[in-house]
Design an enzyme around this catalytic site. Structure first.
Site, short mmCIF file in Angstrom:
data_model
loop_
_atom_site.label_atom_id
_atom_site.label_comp_id
_atom_site.label_asym_id
_atom_site.label_seq_id
_atom_site.Cartn_x
_atom_site.Cartn_y
_atom_site.Cartn_z
CB CYS A 133 -0.89 0.08 1.16
SG CYS A 133 -0.17 0.56 2.89
CB CYS A 189 5.64 -2.24 6.35
SG CYS A 189 5.43 -2.77 4.82
CB CYS A 205 -9.76 8.93 0.47
SG CYS A 205 -9.86 8.27 2.13
CD GLU A 223 9.07 -13.64 -1.99
OE1 GLU A 223 8.63 -13.54 -3.21
OE2 GLU A 223 8.34 -14.43 -1.11
N GLY A 259 16.82 -13.27 -4.99
CA GLY A 259 15.72 -13.54 -4.28
C GLY A 259 14.63 -13.83 -4.90
CD GLN A 302 -17.99 4.71 9.05
OE1 GLN A 302 -17.54 3.95 8.57
NE2 GLN A 302 -19.24 5.13 8.39
CG PHE A 312 -14.50 4.02 2.53
CD1 PHE A 312 -14.63 5.02 1.91
CD2 PHE A 312 -13.10 3.26 2.95
CE1 PHE A 312 -13.58 5.86 1.53
CE2 PHE A 312 -12.30 4.33 2.72
CZ PHE A 312 -12.50 5.33 2.03
CD GLU A 321 -23.60 2.32 9.65
OE1 GLU A 321 -23.20 2.66 8.43
OE2 GLU A 321 -24.77 2.35 9.91
NE ARG A 355 -29.87 3.93 1.69
CZ ARG A 355 -29.97 5.15 1.51
NH1 ARG A 355 -29.83 5.62 0.27
NH2 ARG A 355 -30.52 5.79 2.74
NE ARG A 389 -18.00 6.88 -1.28
CZ ARG A 389 -16.87 7.42 -1.49
NH1 ARG A 389 -15.73 6.90 -1.59
NH2 ARG A 389 -16.76 8.73 -1.63
CD GLU A 398 -23.98 6.17 1.69
OE1 GLU A 398 -23.99 4.94 1.85
OE2 GLU A 398 -25.06 6.85 2.08
C1 LIG Z 1 4.21 -6.15 -2.62
C2 LIG Z 1 5.07 -7.19 -3.37
C3 LIG Z 1 4.87 -7.39 -4.70
C4 LIG Z 1 5.53 -8.20 -5.47
N1 LIG Z 1 5.48 -8.30 -6.84
C5 LIG Z 1 6.24 -9.35 -7.41
C6 LIG Z 1 5.89 -9.52 -8.94
O1 LIG Z 1 5.12 -8.48 -9.33
N2 LIG Z 1 6.45 -10.31 -9.56
C7 LIG Z 1 7.36 -11.10 -8.89
O2 LIG Z 1 7.97 -11.95 -9.51
N3 LIG Z 1 7.53 -10.94 -7.57
C8 LIG Z 1 7.05 -10.05 -6.98
N4 LIG Z 1 7.45 -10.14 -5.58
C9 LIG Z 1 8.05 -10.95 -4.82
C10 LIG Z 1 9.56 -10.33 -4.68
O3 LIG Z 1 9.52 -9.08 -4.66
C11 LIG Z 1 10.85 -11.21 -5.07
O4 LIG Z 1 10.59 -12.37 -4.96
C12 LIG Z 1 11.98 -10.52 -4.91
O5 LIG Z 1 12.77 -10.63 -6.02
C13 LIG Z 1 12.67 -11.04 -3.76
O6 LIG Z 1 14.01 -10.40 -3.31
P1 LIG Z 1 14.42 -9.96 -1.83
O7 LIG Z 1 15.51 -9.28 -2.17
O8 LIG Z 1 13.43 -8.98 -1.27
O9 LIG Z 1 14.49 -11.36 -1.24
P2 LIG Z 1 14.48 -11.61 0.41
O10 LIG Z 1 13.18 -11.56 0.75
O11 LIG Z 1 15.49 -10.79 0.81
O12 LIG Z 1 14.90 -13.37 0.19
C14 LIG Z 1 14.20 -14.04 -0.60
C15 LIG Z 1 14.80 -15.43 -0.76
O13 LIG Z 1 15.88 -15.32 -1.46
C16 LIG Z 1 17.12 -15.75 -0.79
N5 LIG Z 1 18.07 -15.40 -1.62
C17 LIG Z 1 18.14 -13.87 -1.94
N6 LIG Z 1 19.23 -13.49 -2.62
C18 LIG Z 1 19.74 -14.43 -2.55
C19 LIG Z 1 21.29 -14.89 -3.30
N7 LIG Z 1 22.04 -14.11 -3.77
N8 LIG Z 1 21.33 -16.04 -3.32
C20 LIG Z 1 20.85 -17.22 -2.48
N9 LIG Z 1 19.79 -16.95 -1.82
C21 LIG Z 1 19.25 -15.73 -1.96
C22 LIG Z 1 16.72 -15.34 0.62
O14 LIG Z 1 17.68 -16.19 1.28
C23 LIG Z 1 15.45 -15.80 0.54
O15 LIG Z 1 15.19 -17.23 0.96
C24 LIG Z 1 6.55 -9.21 -4.78
C25 LIG Z 1 6.39 -8.85 -3.19
C26 LIG Z 1 5.85 -8.25 -2.68
C27 LIG Z 1 6.48 -7.96 -1.11
S1 FES Z 2 -6.55 6.59 1.86
FE1 FES Z 2 -5.53 8.47 0.78
S2 FES Z 2 -6.82 9.93 1.67
FE2 FES Z 2 -7.64 8.45 2.44
S1 FES Z 3 3.16 -1.11 1.96
FE1 FES Z 3 1.41 -1.06 3.28
S2 FES Z 3 2.04 -0.62 5.12
FE2 FES Z 3 4.18 -0.84 4.27
#
Ligand SMILES: Cc1cc2nc3c(=O)[nH]c(=O)nc-3n(C[C@H](O)[C@H](O)[C@H](O)COP(=O)(O)OP(=O)(O)OC[C@H]3O[C@@H](n4cnc5c(N)ncnc54)[C@H](O)[C@@H]3O)c2cc1C
Ligand code: FES
Ligand code: FES
Length: 1588
Positions: A77, A102, A225, A405, A497, A993, A1024, A1028, A1110, A1142, A1521
């Site tokens: 978010c 986060c 919003c 991850e 990763g 609310q 929203f 309530e 409604r 809403r 609404e």
């Molecule tokens: C909000 C959100 C959206 C996402 N959207 C997508 C998306 O659109 N498409 C998609 O494919 N993925 C998506 N992902 C998944 C994620 O972003 C990927 O998998 C990312 O590449 C993980 O990388 P990291 O550095 O954060 O990994 P980490 O969380 O730090 O590690 C993940 C794993 O990889 C291992 N690791 C990391 N680097 C190495 C290394 N060099 N050698 C050995 N092990 C290693 C770690 O030990 C662990 O087990 C999303 C994740 C989130 C939270």
């Molecule tokens: S969530 Fe963006 S102003 Fe409420």
């Molecule tokens: S992305 Fe939603 S609280 Fe961090």
């Protein structure tokens, strides 16, 4: 009593929780080096940073910097966005990136500078007090565009001035995302960045390039919003300073062509071109921009612009330029601490060169963290710890890079890792990205954002042959990364990763497989040996579901990607997700092909042959897979459509999935894979054509390139790799005025602008309008587009929400114990395992409520719910609350809640009634609340006829389903309960609310007199309707535990818990039969409707009955049915109790009305627009519930005129015609137009709720404080109430304040809902103001006419006049309330409409009309909204900017419901979700609300002129609404486009809501979809799975 610790020992535990981490290993540092907002965090605080702690937790709970918000905790978010800056030695520069605090580990910020929203600007006038402290940055914060001087940063100021915040919860994150954007070079034009030197230090960018950055950069932030447009304007006001003509030429239309380069520019009538031309004219004329009343106008000089793509933006740019002589965009560099600049003299380099090791010795027991500085150190750690257990078992060692991850695993899957290793950026081999000439070498820990940037820089070959290989290899990687997660995630997440996680829907893995990439795995098996490396092809790396070919002690050192050939080799990425931005794929693919010229042996014909092909998919199997059989079917074959069609058949066979495949969507996924293959062929033809043409100029000759049909050309593309034009739009409203409304009659106020008594006005309301003459008062506040009263606080993070309230002494944190099953009996709850966890202070269940004599039962209408489910009761839904654990920290409370041992008996989960259809089969209804409405003749009989008066009666019969919707308020439910006086009194701070309901139930459940319970509410981060009634059980749980512990308790739900258990919008099913007469002239006239509505109420009644009522009141929409019969039944199921949202059932009813209109239009083969217009209510018609239009009661009936106006202004027939022509020429892209009206009834249908109170104090300094019974959730209620009070006292707006809502100030309130709050509290406030004004009038008369309110108030005080008043307003008895069961009384006047004897459910109607135009991608089901135009009658607006904000927000929320928001439960359609009835969509990862990219490309909002309303304060109308349903114009536009795709033979079909990409794709019924649906299914009526 299940309390674990004595008070004293608990405090000791708390202290223990705060023990600094320590280790005694001399080879390591034990304390991280943390800098926040320019200040080094003192060692004793830095030492509290724990290995498994997120940066956000550290900021909020250790440093008490609460500006960064926790919206989801899963990176979805952006509310937690902060800027992370570090010195990059190799670049010799500071690099800045926004991150999700986060997820990002606090220890990962070692050696970095973190900037939070508190650090960049402040509403407080002394910025030095910001946050941890913003050093000298205070001198570079903003000067204000208002007269007073504040310390807002220009981004914050722009957000305030452009109305960029409503509830404000998303705002700090958005401000920081923009701050990060401007920290990047190239975001400002050279004119403003000061780079006129040409020294090359700054990138010079055009406005269009900057818009592109902007477009992409906001992909990680959600706002529920605003509808995004004002945020967009704020951002643009900063990027597009000083439009040059060049910049304006860059404006790109929805057609994709730059207006400035378009040969048809002079004749093009597209809005974008007209706007661009106008802007150029403005620039040429050196016009200072429009601004209020000076802006462009659609219909004469009556209108003005509140904000638009140019006028206000330009105004603001001038303000910025004139006021900010300093370079504010350099602030991130200026704030960067000198010590972190790692040159040798003044750096902390030595300190950082020692690796970091932090052991968690606190009660959180979070393991040990290492940050090694060399590859050898890192590999040694892996050798040492990898034997301790595999990472999948939660033991052993875990590499943590971006933590995107691992963070999810620890938070949501509760994995724990004893050893975590975070490689330092100094390990270059892991982080560097470069080209060897043959390969790209990408470090295993290189951030995806860096890879994207690298690819971007590789993509400009400038036609140079040598660079072509780079360009064509880099582009697919770059384009895929554009849609990979979000900017914040890409900034930290690494390629390794993504590979190691081995998600079956990873986006990069198929790309790398198809490109033939190789991994280099490194390990150091012996401490005295060297690094051992081995290579593995990426395509061989994935060996099973989330299992990879890697030893525990190995790490991915790098990935080698071979470069493609400079010609005839192409790689194309594909992705389809629920939402384009920041969404994980449904199916993703990388496809590469190598072609060569060949000669047929039989006839010697030359052709192109497929030399090599590599096709990899994600989303088609439990792992990333190569489509080997399909590849084999292509290799060596001629490159033509026949080969690809044959291959498609093989592909269909290769990837057959059962219906219950995990993730579902079996037919859609197969269709997508096949569609991608087809698109791949079309793309390759295009690429080959280009290559051949280029070589021809060099005299080379090749075989002919296969031809594709003209109408197929549009199949090239898809959204991956295509840039969306930026949003344009106008917001227009009538000239501000102070109109008088109900106060004239109700409070006896004089309407200075009208000579008519109100009664006369009301009687003539249908025809007349009140005078527009503004009052002559000095300080007119009413009617002005004032900014949100809390805007500056929102934008600086200084606005306080419940979870931000500073922790009171001895605070405990609560976590709810939730049922893991449903349809079973709760047999026992064993709290001992939880109590044995250090830090757990107490566990409470229903027995404890009983013990204190509390009443456990809750519920807004029926007391059918429990605070804590008692043992022996049936569990109704997965997630039902069984009790609460309170502990020293949130983390420990959650651990405790998971540890509680719960047993169930009679587990009949398999029989759970989940869907409406299940409930109908089992007759599981709330029959006492089934309501029915009838008018005219017997519809059963009528609908069995085929003729009426000799005219043909067309009968249609069918059904329509709409899905649920999650509120997704950005602030999850939260309550802080503070006991006092030995817990005999309670103060409850609750995000609700409904303060009075909260007070009532907290009093009952704790057995405390209501008079001793005070509920306070400052603001909510969105509601929203979701807060309530369904906020109450959170409050009661906190209240009970606070009372029992005699200590403050805070309960803030995690996002996933909030979504899983608080309920949402009701899914609906309508079954209807309807008849319409075909008149002699062909006009279709609606004749009779029989409709049965069912809603899915979940397991408790909550508000399901009123929601259904409604819906019944709105199922007519704007259409007259002479014969009408409707029945509404609420179904009882095993879902969580569904509640207000809403529109409160209105949109679900309205949707059915529009669906039936479409059904008739298809059946009768007539224009849907004409059919609608022909059947709209006319004056003197009455609704089925007896409200007649134009009799002075219902007020002005504006819909027909508004419809006609938009139809003409927008040239709807012309648009439809143009869309039809476009559709004829394009097979794979179709356009559609949706045009719908709405009328929305205003009033609570429960009569008693139409009341409100306010308390007004006038102080002797002339300022006014208002406290009223409403609550502020972003809708701008407080701002409007301030305007009403300021107007009454004739004082400037900023002399009026609204205090938090509090039950000890204004008691016995009703929830802020039904869009009624301004109507109620505006009037109540005005009543109180009038009382005071009346009392001080004699004093006023005794002073000079120029006496200020301050002088009057002072004198009145000394004259002992009461300067406080309580105001009250109740809607007239005969203007609200409806008795469903009342029979027609004898003597009821025959000239009054049927059912009018039952009452009038509404005071008036808010009305509107909207048009949307969309484009769908037939091959994938993706869609985009090209334009949306909305016209709403909101009466005489008290604040047009707020009203427009409400309309935009409601429209986008309605559009979200109608398109991408799909709630999914474990039901017959989703058997892969276990246990049955569990909600699957419990976070932003699985549930998608609209993002920035989803906003219509042209988005225009207008408020109707001359639309007074004598039935509400200042002649205004409710707005929250009513416009929600207008977002469904997008749904109907999509349906229109699908009808075009299905062709003339398509006929009627039930197109269910939401229109997900799956539903769109599968409804198109083309050959590819039909093949994948299978011959055993009915192709035309095939319905994708859904939860209704
Ligand atoms: C909000 C959100 C959206 C996402 N959207 C997508 C998306 O659109 N498409 C998609 O494919 N993925 C998506 N992902 C998944 C994620 O972003 C990927 O998998 C990312 O590449 C993980 O990388 P990291 O550095 O954060 O990994 P980490 O969380 O730090 O590690 C993940 C794993 O990889 C291992 N690791 C990391 N680097 C190495 C290394 N060099 N050698 C050995 N092990 C290693 C770690 O030990 C662990 O087990 C999303 C994740 C989130 C939270
Ligand atoms: S969530 Fe963006 S102003 Fe409420
Ligand atoms: S992305 Fe939603 S609280 Fe961090």
């Amino acid at each position: 009593m299940p309390i674990n610790l004595s008070y004293e020992s608990d405090i000791a535990t708390l202290n223990n929780a705060a023990q600094p981490s320590s280790n005694t290993d001399d080879n390591y540092r034990s304390t991280p080096l943390l800098y926040i907002n320019s200040h080094r965090i003192p060692a004793h605080l830095a030492a509290l940073a724990r290995p498994n702690q997120t940066l956000l937790d550290f900021l909020r709970n250790t440093l008490h910097l609460t500006g960064s918000k926790l919206g989801c905790g899963e990176g979805g978010c952006g509310a937690c966005t902060v800027l992370l800056s570090r010195f990059d030695k190799s670049k010799g520069a500071v690099v800045h990136s926004t991150v999700n605090a986060c997820l990002f580990p606090v220890l990962g910020a070692d050696g970095c500078h973190v900037t939070t929203v508190e650090g960049i600007g402040s509403w407080r006038h002394d910025a030095n007090k910001n946050g941890v402290g913003s050093n000298n940055s205070s001198n570079i914060t903003a000067n204000s565009s208002v007269e007073e001087t504040d310390n807002l940063h220009p981004i914050q100021r722009a957000m305030v001035d452009m109305h960029g915040s409503q509830c404000g919860y998303c705002t700090p994150g958005i401000v920081m995302a923009l701050y990060g954007l401007f920290a990047q070079d190239g975001m400002l034009p050279s004119s403003i960045s000061g780079d006129n030197s040409g020294d090359g230090n700054h990138k010079t960018t055009t406005a269009a390039q900057r818009q592109d950055y902007l477009e992409e950069h906001l992909d990680g932030n959600l706002c529920r919003c605003t509808g995004y447009r004002p945020i967009w304007d704020a951002a643009r006001s900063l990027v597009s300073c000083h439009h040059s003509e060049d910049d304006l030429e860059e404006i790109r239309g929805p057609c994709g062509v730059k207006c400035g380069e378009c040969p048809e520019r002079e004749s093009c009538e597209m809005d974008c071109n007209l706007e661009s031309k106008k802007q150029m004219a403005d620039v040429a004329a050196d016009d200072n921009g429009g601004g209020c009343c000076g802006g462009s106008s659609n219909s004469g000089n009556e209108k003005c612009c509140s904000s638009s793509s140019m006028d206000k933006i330009q105004q603001y740019q001038q303000i910025i330029e004139s006021k900010h002589s300093e370079k504010w965009w350099d602030q991130p560099n200026d704030m960067f601490p000198d010590e972190l600049l790692r040159d040798d003299e003044k750096s902390v380099h030595d300190e950082l060169s020692t690796p970091l090791k932090v052991m968690d010795t606190s009660i959180h027991n979070g393991g040990t963290w290492y940050t090694p500085n060399t590859l050898e150190e890192l590999l040694d750690l892996f050798r040492e710890f990898s034997s301790g257990g595999s990472s999948s078992s939660g033991g052993g060692i875990k590499m943590v890079v971006g933590n995107t991850e691992v963070g999810i695993e620890t938070k949501f899957k509760h994995a724990s890792y004893p050893t975590m290793v975070h490689p330092s950026k100094d390990i270059h081999t892991l982080h560097d990205i470069f080209s060897t000439g043959d390969h790209y070498r990408v470090g295993g820990c290189a951030a995806l954002g860096d890879l994207q940037e690298f690819c971007h820089s590789e993509m400009t070959s400038d036609g140079e042959e040598a660079n072509r290989r780079h360009e064509r290899t880099a582009k697919p990687i770059h384009d895929m990364l554009r849609w990979f997660a979000s900017t914040q995630i890409r900034n930290v997440a690494c390629l390794g990763g993504n590979l190691v996680t081995a998600s079956p829907i990873s986006d990069m893995n198929p790309m790398l497989c198809s490109l033939g990439a190789t991994l280099v795995l490194a390990s150091r098996p012996k401490s005295d040996g060297g690094v051992v490396r081995r290579n593995v092809k990426v395509s061989d790396f994935f060996i099973g579901y989330r299992t990879v070919e890697k030893e525990d002690m190995e790490v991915i050192e790098r990935v080698d990607v071979p470069l493609l050939q400079d010609r005839f080799e192409y790689c194309i990425p594909f992705k389809q997700a629920r939402r384009r931005e920041d969404d994980i794929s449904i199916v993703t693919s990388g496809m590469r092909i190598k072609l060569r010229p060949a000669t047929k042996t039989d006839n010697g014909d030359r052709h192109w042959e497929i030399e090599d092909v590599a096709i990899a998919f994600g989303g088609m199997a439990p792992k990333t897979v190569m489509a080997r059989r399909t590849m084999d079917a292509l290799i060596g074959k001629p490159f033509d459509s026949n080969s690809f069609e044959d291959a498609r058949k093989v592909l269909q066979d290769e990837f057959q999935m059962p219906d219950d495949v995990p993730g579902g969507q079996a037919q859609y996924r197969l269709t997508l894979a096949c569609s991608f293959l087809h698109r791949f062929y079309l793309n390759c033809v295009e690429e080959l054509t280009k290559d051949v043409a280029a070589d021809k100029t060099e005299g080379l000759s090749y075989p002919p390139v296969p031809l594709i049909d003209d109408d197929e050309e549009c199949g090239v593309g898809g959204f991956v790799g295509v840039k969306k034009p930026s949003i344009t739009g106008l917001q227009t409203y009538p000239e501000p005025k102070v109109a008088m409304g109900l106060e004239v009659e109700h409070l006896g106020m004089k309407d200075e602008s009208s000579d008519l008594p109100l009664a006369a006005v009301a009687a003539a309301a249908a025809k007349s309008s009140l005078s527009d003459k503004p009052t002559k008062q000095k300080n007119n506040s009413v009617g002005q587009p004032a900014t949100h009263a809390s805007g500056p606080l929102h934008c600086t993070g200084e606005a306080i929400y419940i979870d931000d309230i500073p922790a009171p002494a001895n605070l405990l944190h609560g976590s709810l114990i939730l049922a893991s099953k449903c349809h079973a009996t709760l047999a026992s709850i064993n709290v001992e395992p939880a109590l044995s966890i250090p830090g757990v202070a107490g566990v409470f269940t229903s027995e404890d409520i009983e013990r204190i004599g509390g009443d456990n039962k809750v519920g807004p209408i029926l007391l059918d719910d429990f605070t804590f489910l008692p043992v022996g009761e049936k569990v109704d839904f997965v997630g039902q609350v069984l009790g609460i654990v309170v502990a020293a920290s949130q983390e420990i409370a959650e651990k405790g809640a998971r540890a509680v041992a719960v047993e169930y008996t009679d587990d009949v989960e398999g029989k759970a009634i989940v869907s409406i259809e299940d409930a109908i089969d089992a007759e599981s209804f709330w029959t006492d609340f089934r309501h029915e409405m009838k008018r005219g003749g017997n519809v059963d009989e009528i609908l069995n006829k085929s003729e009426v008066d000799g005219k043909r009666l067309v009968i249609v019969e069918g059904s329509m389903r709409s899905g649920g919707q999650e509120h997704f308020y950005l602030e999850p439910n939260s309550t802080l309960a503070v006991p006092s006086e030995s817990a005999t009194n309670l103060t409850i701070y609750s995000s609700t609310q409904a303060p009075t309901k909260t007070q009532d139930f907290c009093a009952r459940v704790t057995n405390t007199p209501a008079a001793k319970v005070v509920v306070r509410m400052k603001r909510m981060g969105g509601g929203f309707g979701g807060k309530e009634t369904r906020s109450v059980f959170v409050a009661t749980a906190a209240a009970v535990s606070a009372k029992l512990m005699n200590r403050p308790v805070r309960v803030t739900l995690n996002r996933d818990t909030d979504m899983a258990i608080t309920g949402g919008r009701h899914a609906f099913l309508a079954k209807y039969k309807a008849g319409a007469i075909v008149e002699e002239d062909g006009t279709i006239k609606l004749h009779a409707l029989d409709v049965r509505l069912y809603n899915n109420g979940g397991c408790k009644f909550d508000l399901s009955g009123p929601v259904m009522d409604r819906a019944l009141f709105h199922v007519d929409n704007c259409y007259f049915w002479p014969n009408f019969h409707s029945v509404g039944t609420s179904c009882k199921t095993s879902q969580p109790p569904h509640t207000a949202f809403r529109g409160f059932g209105g949109p679900q009813g309205l949707l059915v009305a529009e669906h039936i209109m479409d059904h008739f239009a298809t059946e009768c083969n007539v224009s849907g627009d004409k059919l609608r217009r022909d059947n709209m209510y006319s004056l003197q018609d009455a609704t089925p519930f007896g409200m007649r239009f134009g009799d002075g009661f219902t007020g002005m009936w504006n819909v027909p005129a508004m419809w006609d106006r938009l139809e003409k202004e927008l040239d709807i027939p012309g648009r439809r015609q143009r869309a039809a022509e476009f559709n004829k020429k394009n097979k794979w892209v179709k356009r559609g137009v949706g045009f719908i009206p709405t009328k929305f009834g205003i009033a609570f249908t429960a009569k008693y709720m139409n009341q409100g109170g306010a308390l007004v104090h006038l102080y002797t300094d002339g300022t006014v404080l208002v406290t009223h019974g409403g609550t502020e959730m972003g809708q701008g209620l407080h701002t409007k109430v301030c305007q009403v009070a300021a107007q009454a006292f004739n004082i400037p707006l900023d002399h009026v304040y609204v205090n938090d809502s509090s039950t000890d100030k204004v008691a016995n309130t009703i929830p802020s809902a039904a869009s009624m709050s301004t109507d109620l509290y505006g009037m109540a406030t005005l009543d109180a103001c009038q009382q005071i004004l009346k009392r001080i009038q004699p004093i006023k008369d005794s002073l000079s006419p120029d006496a200020t309110l301050k002088e009057v108030a002072k004198k009145a005080f000394f004259e002992r006049i009461d300067l406080s008043a309580h105001g009250f307003f109740a809607l007239d008895n005969d203007r609200c309330g409806y008795d469903w069961n009342k029979d027609c009384p004898e003597g009821f006047p025959a000239d009054l409409p049927d059912n009018a004897w039952k009452g009038h459910p509404f005071n008036y109607f808010t009305q509107g009309v909207a048009m949307a135009e969309v484009e769908i991608d037939v091959l994938t089901g993706d869609h985009k909204t090209i334009s949306a135009d909305v016209l709403v009658d909101v009466g005489s607006s008290i604040n047009p900017a707020i009203d427009i904000g409400q309309i935009e927000g409601a429209f986008i929320q309605g559009m979200g419901w109608a398109t991408i928001e799909e709630v999914i439960y474990g039901d017959d359609d989703h058997t892969w979700i276990r246990p049955r009835a569990r909600m699957h969509t419990t976070g932003p990862g699985t549930y998608k609300i609209p993002a920035f990219n989803d906003v219509p490309e042209s988005f225009n909002i207008s408020l109707l002129e001359n639309a007074n309303n004598p039935f509400a304060v200042h002649s205004s109308k409710a707005v929250g609404e009513p416009p929600f349903f207008l977002g469904c114009s997008v749904f109907f536009a999509i349906k229109d486009a699908i009808i075009a795709a299905r062709g003339s033979g398509g006929g009627y079909f039930e197109f269910r809501l939401p229109a997900t990409s799956e539903r769109i794709r599968m409804a198109c019924s083309d050959d590819i979809a039909s093949e994948c649906i299978g011959s055993d299914r009915d192709q035309s009526s095939f319905q994708p799975q859904g939860s209704f």
